[in-house]
Scaffold this active site. Sequence first.
Site, PDB file in Angstrom:
ATOM      1  CD  GLU A 445      -2.774  -0.997  -0.240  1.00 28.27           C
ATOM      2  OE1 GLU A 445      -3.125  -0.001  -0.509  1.00 28.27           O
ATOM      3  OE2 GLU A 445      -3.002  -1.939  -0.819  1.00 28.27           O
ATOM      4  N   GLY A 446       1.891   1.229  -0.858  1.00 26.49           N
ATOM      5  CA  GLY A 446       2.750   2.388  -1.113  1.00 26.49           C
ATOM      6  C   GLY A 446       4.177   2.323   0.011  1.00 26.49           C
TER       7      GLY A 446
END
Length: 601
Positions: A445-446
């Site tokens: 997620e990043g």
Amino acid sequence: MNPSLIMSARDIEFLLYDWLRVETLTARERYVDHSRETFDQVLRLSQDLATRYFAPHNRESDLHEPTFDGEKVHIAPAVGEALKAFADAGMIGAAMDYEVGGMQLPYTVFTACMSWFHAANVGTTGYALLTAGNANLIAAHGTPEQVDLFMRPMLDGRNLGTMALSEPHAGSNLADITTRAVPQDDGTYRVFGRKMWISGGDHELSDNIVHLVLARIPGAPEGTRGISLFIVPKYLPDADGNPAVRNDVVLAGINHKMGWRGTVNTAPVFGDGRFTPGDQPGAVGYLVGAPNRGLACMFSMMNEARLSVGLAATALGYTGYLKSLDYARNRPQGRPLGAREGAQVPIVDHPDVRRMLLAQKAYAEGALALQLYCAKLVDDLRTATDADRAATLLRILTPIAKSWPSQWCLTANDLAIQVHGGAGYTRDYDVEQHYRDNRLNPIHEGTHGIQSLDLLGRAVTAEGGAALTALIDAMASTVTAARTTGDTELTEFADALDRAAGRIAATTAILWQDMNPETALANSAAYLEAVGHVVLAWIWLEQALAANAAAERGRGSDAFQLGKRAAARYFFRWELPRTAPLFDLLDSLDRTTLDLDETWF
């Protein structure tokens, strides 16, 4: 009964009730049907489910990861049994509205519940967290028909969900996705494209799989402004929501990861022609929200997923800490310094082992407190009169809540292995798996780099720096509270936090003084690490204050309160000083990475 080695029910109780006072949420209309009793019931239920259904197959799922035979994905049966128990207990929709079938539980309590499942078996829990996020998005942005056909079956586990964003050539840069969606006369779309790194992308664990897919409609603007969001199910449902016709969604293969092995990670293909529902090419998709507004819809799920990844990292660090503490208390080795004879002592008696355990405690308990604080902000955003303040603080804390635990609870797992010594890197003990599982979270997620750009490039500059001001004001309130206690040590901590908060403000101003994004953002990862450590110092001072107040009310054991104080002392004396060299580096506007030529490597 021995304390659990999965999570600490005592610490959760302290954070929820002695610190965050979550029972006060029941005065708000949304939570008026709840009470301390209902909160405790669902917390005990979560502990029981995690212990009975999730923890027992954690090692099995790691050693026997999912396989793909070209047609089907095969997963250990215990995964499906655990997810069924989770869904049957109503946990998928626990924080969702009554009107869609949820429990309307405060998000803070739900987050505490989920910490048990992540710690017990992060691989199996992955399916549940993706499905809950998927369901929340459809409930917020879908049509009533989409809610009935796709979301409601998620709450009882008949549908599981995914988030299909990345593509092989694009990775995290969603502006470059090429998956396309062609409109049809009946209002549906035909979707064509390849995705990559899609967790839970195919399996036999549920009747249907609901993919949320980012794609472009013909004629859409370039970049992120031209991305739309679609529901693309594995099976097209009948009028009652039951799977009927196979959609044109297949796998090119699965990815084999170092951790989270129980969550199958896939490379799905949409519209490759293997199946042709309705005798037309392409996978049938249903537009969610307005055309070209896909990222706006997806962003709520991505933010939720970032907090969930931070919670997963926290839980893995926490369970590793508990297991290494148990090992240290029961592993005799060596004697006190200067003693040549006599019985061996448990390794917990050795100062360096205590250092490693105390560091793990500071990272894991601090991270859990941060996660629950952010969850409380989500509740305030939904229900409080000062919702704007909650939104502002959440904006700046989300990248920290995702990345700080991913870095420092991984460090805790590293220390857990070290405490175990030679046993730590064998498969005879869980800690080596926890490390491998947690190593994925700095990427999930990043990455750290993406979160640092979000923090320094967006969160602290938006609305004239409102979020940074709100954060520093919150720290100032804690500083004032600590100074008024008359406690010399807490005043010492308050003074240190006050100075560190001042460094954040001064350094941020220096970085943006010339409004040169290239120079300002070149060292954003160092900024994230420094600010993150100051935030955790603030969280630890908050915990120390809460522990003192609880002790004055006669709540809890002396050992528990003193343990909180010791962890706070460690963080302020060992960890917070790490930030000074980082702030010095940032203040220098160092251009080492900018001025480096690629040929010099």
